[in-house]
Design a protein around this motif. Structure first.
Motif, PDB file in Angstrom:
ATOM      1  N   GLY A 173      -8.781  52.243  58.311  1.00 40.03           N
ATOM      2  CA  GLY A 173      -9.899  53.182  58.333  1.00 40.03           C
ATOM      3  C   GLY A 173     -10.209  53.908  57.054  1.00 40.03           C
ATOM      4  N   ASN A 174      -9.381  53.753  56.006  1.00 36.34           N
ATOM      5  CA  ASN A 174      -9.688  54.409  54.740  1.00 36.34           C
ATOM      6  C   ASN A 174      -9.026  53.671  53.592  1.00 36.34           C
ATOM      7  N   PHE A 175      -9.436  54.005  52.384  1.00 41.20           N
ATOM      8  CA  PHE A 175      -8.896  53.393  51.177  1.00 41.20           C
ATOM      9  C   PHE A 175      -8.487  54.519  50.229  1.00 41.20           C
ATOM     10  N   ARG A 176      -7.206  54.573  49.896  1.00 44.17           N
ATOM     11  CA  ARG A 176      -6.672  55.633  49.048  1.00 44.17           C
ATOM     12  C   ARG A 176      -6.305  55.041  47.689  1.00 44.17           C
ATOM     13  N   ILE A 177      -7.007  55.492  46.658  1.00 44.31           N
ATOM     14  CA  ILE A 177      -6.817  54.963  45.312  1.00 44.31           C
ATOM     15  C   ILE A 177      -6.441  56.090  44.364  1.00 44.31           C
ATOM     16  N   VAL A 178      -5.527  55.790  43.435  1.00 42.99           N
ATOM     17  CA  VAL A 178      -5.112  56.723  42.391  1.00 42.99           C
ATOM     18  C   VAL A 178      -5.693  56.246  41.066  1.00 42.99           C
ATOM     19  N   LEU A 179      -6.353  57.152  40.351  1.00 42.42           N
ATOM     20  CA  LEU A 179      -7.059  56.787  39.126  1.00 42.42           C
ATOM     21  C   LEU A 179      -6.274  57.122  37.867  1.00 42.42           C
ATOM     22  N   ALA A 180      -6.539  56.340  36.830  1.00 40.54           N
ATOM     23  CA  ALA A 180      -5.988  56.563  35.500  1.00 40.54           C
ATOM     24  C   ALA A 180      -7.066  57.110  34.582  1.00 40.54           C
ATOM     25  N   GLY A 181      -6.650  57.713  33.484  1.00 36.40           N
ATOM     26  CA  GLY A 181      -7.579  58.082  32.430  1.00 36.40           C
ATOM     27  C   GLY A 181      -7.597  57.019  31.348  1.00 36.40           C
ATOM     28  N   GLY A 182      -8.488  57.168  30.380  1.00 42.35           N
ATOM     29  CA  GLY A 182      -8.525  56.236  29.259  1.00 42.35           C
ATOM     30  C   GLY A 182      -9.823  55.463  29.171  1.00 42.35           C
ATOM     31  N   ARG A 183     -10.011  54.777  28.060  1.00 44.89           N
ATOM     32  CA  ARG A 183     -11.284  54.090  27.786  1.00 44.89           C
ATOM     33  C   ARG A 183     -11.502  52.869  28.670  1.00 44.89           C
ATOM     34  N   THR A 184     -10.461  52.066  28.856  1.00 44.58           N
ATOM     35  CA  THR A 184     -10.641  50.885  29.703  1.00 44.58           C
ATOM     36  C   THR A 184     -10.896  51.280  31.153  1.00 44.58           C
ATOM     37  N   PRO A 185     -10.125  52.219  31.728  1.00 48.16           N
ATOM     38  CA  PRO A 185     -10.474  52.690  33.064  1.00 48.16           C
ATOM     39  C   PRO A 185     -11.890  53.258  33.144  1.00 48.16           C
ATOM     40  N   GLU A 186     -12.323  53.964  32.122  1.00 49.15           N
ATOM     41  CA  GLU A 186     -13.691  54.501  32.148  1.00 49.15           C
ATOM     42  C   GLU A 186     -14.712  53.377  32.243  1.00 49.15           C
ATOM     43  N   ALA A 187     -14.503  52.301  31.490  1.00 47.21           N
ATOM     44  CA  ALA A 187     -15.411  51.155  31.566  1.00 47.21           C
ATOM     45  C   ALA A 187     -15.393  50.548  32.964  1.00 47.21           C
ATOM     46  N   THR A 235      -4.507  42.378  30.966  1.00 50.39           N
ATOM     47  CA  THR A 235      -4.532  42.603  29.528  1.00 50.39           C
ATOM     48  C   THR A 235      -5.378  41.550  28.818  1.00 50.39           C
ATOM     49  N   ASP A 236      -5.810  41.899  27.620  1.00 48.33           N
ATOM     50  CA  ASP A 236      -6.497  40.926  26.777  1.00 48.33           C
ATOM     51  C   ASP A 236      -5.594  40.536  25.595  1.00 48.33           C
ATOM     52  N   LEU A 237      -4.297  40.837  25.710  1.00 44.88           N
ATOM     53  CA  LEU A 237      -3.336  40.532  24.664  1.00 44.88           C
ATOM     54  C   LEU A 237      -2.490  39.344  25.093  1.00 44.88           C
ATOM     55  N   ARG A 262       1.503  38.985  35.118  1.00 46.04           N
ATOM     56  CA  ARG A 262       0.633  39.184  33.958  1.00 46.04           C
ATOM     57  C   ARG A 262      -0.651  38.372  34.119  1.00 46.04           C
ATOM     58  N   HIS A 263      -1.789  39.041  33.956  1.00 48.48           N
ATOM     59  CA  HIS A 263      -3.106  38.398  34.018  1.00 48.48           C
ATOM     60  C   HIS A 263      -3.777  38.596  32.657  1.00 48.48           C
ATOM     61  N   VAL A 264      -3.975  37.508  31.922  1.00 44.95           N
ATOM     62  CA  VAL A 264      -4.484  37.593  30.559  1.00 44.95           C
ATOM     63  C   VAL A 264      -5.922  37.083  30.491  1.00 44.95           C
ATOM     64  N   PHE A 265      -6.773  37.833  29.806  1.00 40.82           N
ATOM     65  CA  PHE A 265      -8.188  37.492  29.681  1.00 40.82           C
ATOM     66  C   PHE A 265      -8.582  37.511  28.210  1.00 40.82           C
ATOM     67  N   GLU A 266      -9.430  36.570  27.828  1.00 40.62           N
ATOM     68  CA  GLU A 266      -9.873  36.526  26.435  1.00 40.62           C
ATOM     69  C   GLU A 266     -10.856  37.645  26.127  1.00 40.62           C
ATOM     70  N   GLN A 267     -11.616  38.063  27.137  1.00 45.36           N
ATOM     71  CA  GLN A 267     -12.625  39.092  26.934  1.00 45.36           C
ATOM     72  C   GLN A 267     -12.407  40.240  27.926  1.00 45.36           C
ATOM     73  N   GLN A 268     -12.646  41.468  27.459  1.00 40.33           N
ATOM     74  CA  GLN A 268     -12.484  42.610  28.348  1.00 40.33           C
ATOM     75  C   GLN A 268     -13.451  42.556  29.520  1.00 40.33           C
ATOM     76  N   ASP A 269     -14.644  42.010  29.312  1.00 39.55           N
ATOM     77  CA  ASP A 269     -15.615  41.919  30.411  1.00 39.55           C
ATOM     78  C   ASP A 269     -15.058  41.100  31.572  1.00 39.55           C
ATOM     79  N   ALA A 270     -14.359  40.012  31.241  1.00 46.69           N
ATOM     80  CA  ALA A 270     -13.771  39.176  32.292  1.00 46.69           C
ATOM     81  C   ALA A 270     -12.656  39.919  33.008  1.00 46.69           C
TER      82      ALA A 270
END
Length: 231
Positions: A37-51, A224-226, A8-16
């Protein structure tokens, strides 16, 4: 089922929180490109991922070697604003030099069954992802794996599931299975905002939720910020 390890990684601010994830994704991408030779990433939807995606526009990386996949998609027409790939394209892809042929969107416009079948073929040659991003719903769902539905937790499960009765609109969706999402070197959950607090409490108390079914060998990281509630 393999026991889930959660850091668990907790942050006081979403920017951090976003800055930490920005740096981590950049480092994992650099390491993966250097190693194989490559980087394979799987993306999520939602507001925080969009930011996060808007922030990743400014990442100093070799976009030519990025391969983009999606954890789930809603069965809606191409370019529908509620699709995850539409959001990611607007927030991120339109502003960087990722080759279009290396962005593997889920063809959910074909419907759940046919779209899932096509995406199984798309990812069939990918052994492990380098990094998977996932969100958490207030009911404990992740990707489009909802409580009470098939999660695909066994190695015999299809890598991509046709979801026909999601508890959120639209009911028809396509999702990578829990087993497939677990086949990644890194898995990062993003949970921000008070609406997610109850789901996190249940998850951390051992309640059997879809988020608990993601069990990569290296464990998962929760950003999380919780803060944890006092006893």
């Amino acid at each position: 089922m393999t026991k889930q390890i959660v850091r668990r990684h907790v942050f006081e601010q979403q920017d951090a929180l976003l800055k930490e994830l920005f740096d981590r994704i950049g480092q994992v991408a650099d390491d993966a490109i250097r190693q194989h030779g490559n980087f394979r990433i799987v993306l999520a939807g939602g507001r925080t991922p969009e930011a996060l995606y808007r922030k990743l526009v400014h990442l100093d990386t070799d976009w030519e070697h990025w391969f983009i996949y999606f954890g789930d998609e809603r069965c809606l027409p191409v370019d529908d604003p509620d699709r995850n790939d539409t959001m990611a394209r607007s927030a991120w892809f339109n502003h960087v030099a990722i080759p279009p042929e290396k962005i593997f969107r889920i063809p959910a416009e074909l419907g759940a069954e046919q779209g899932a079948m096509h995406y199984r073929q798309t990812i069939a040659t990918v052994v492990n992802f380098d990094l998977v991003l996932l969100g958490i719903g207030k009911d404990g769902h992740t990707a489009s794996l909802f409580p009470g539905n098939e999660l695909g937790i066994t190695t015999e499960s299809p890598d991509v599931l046709a979801i026909k009765n999601a508890s959120k609109q639209p009911p028809q969706r396509i999702s990578l299975s829990a087993s497939r999402l677990s086949r990644s070197e890194h898995v990062c959950f993003l949970a921000t905002g008070e609406t997610k607090s109850r789901a996190l409490e249940l998850w951390e108390s051992g309640v059997d939720l879809p988020v608990s079914a993601i069990t990569p060998v290296n464990g998962v990281d929760l950003y999380t910020d919780l803060t944890e509630k006092e006893e």
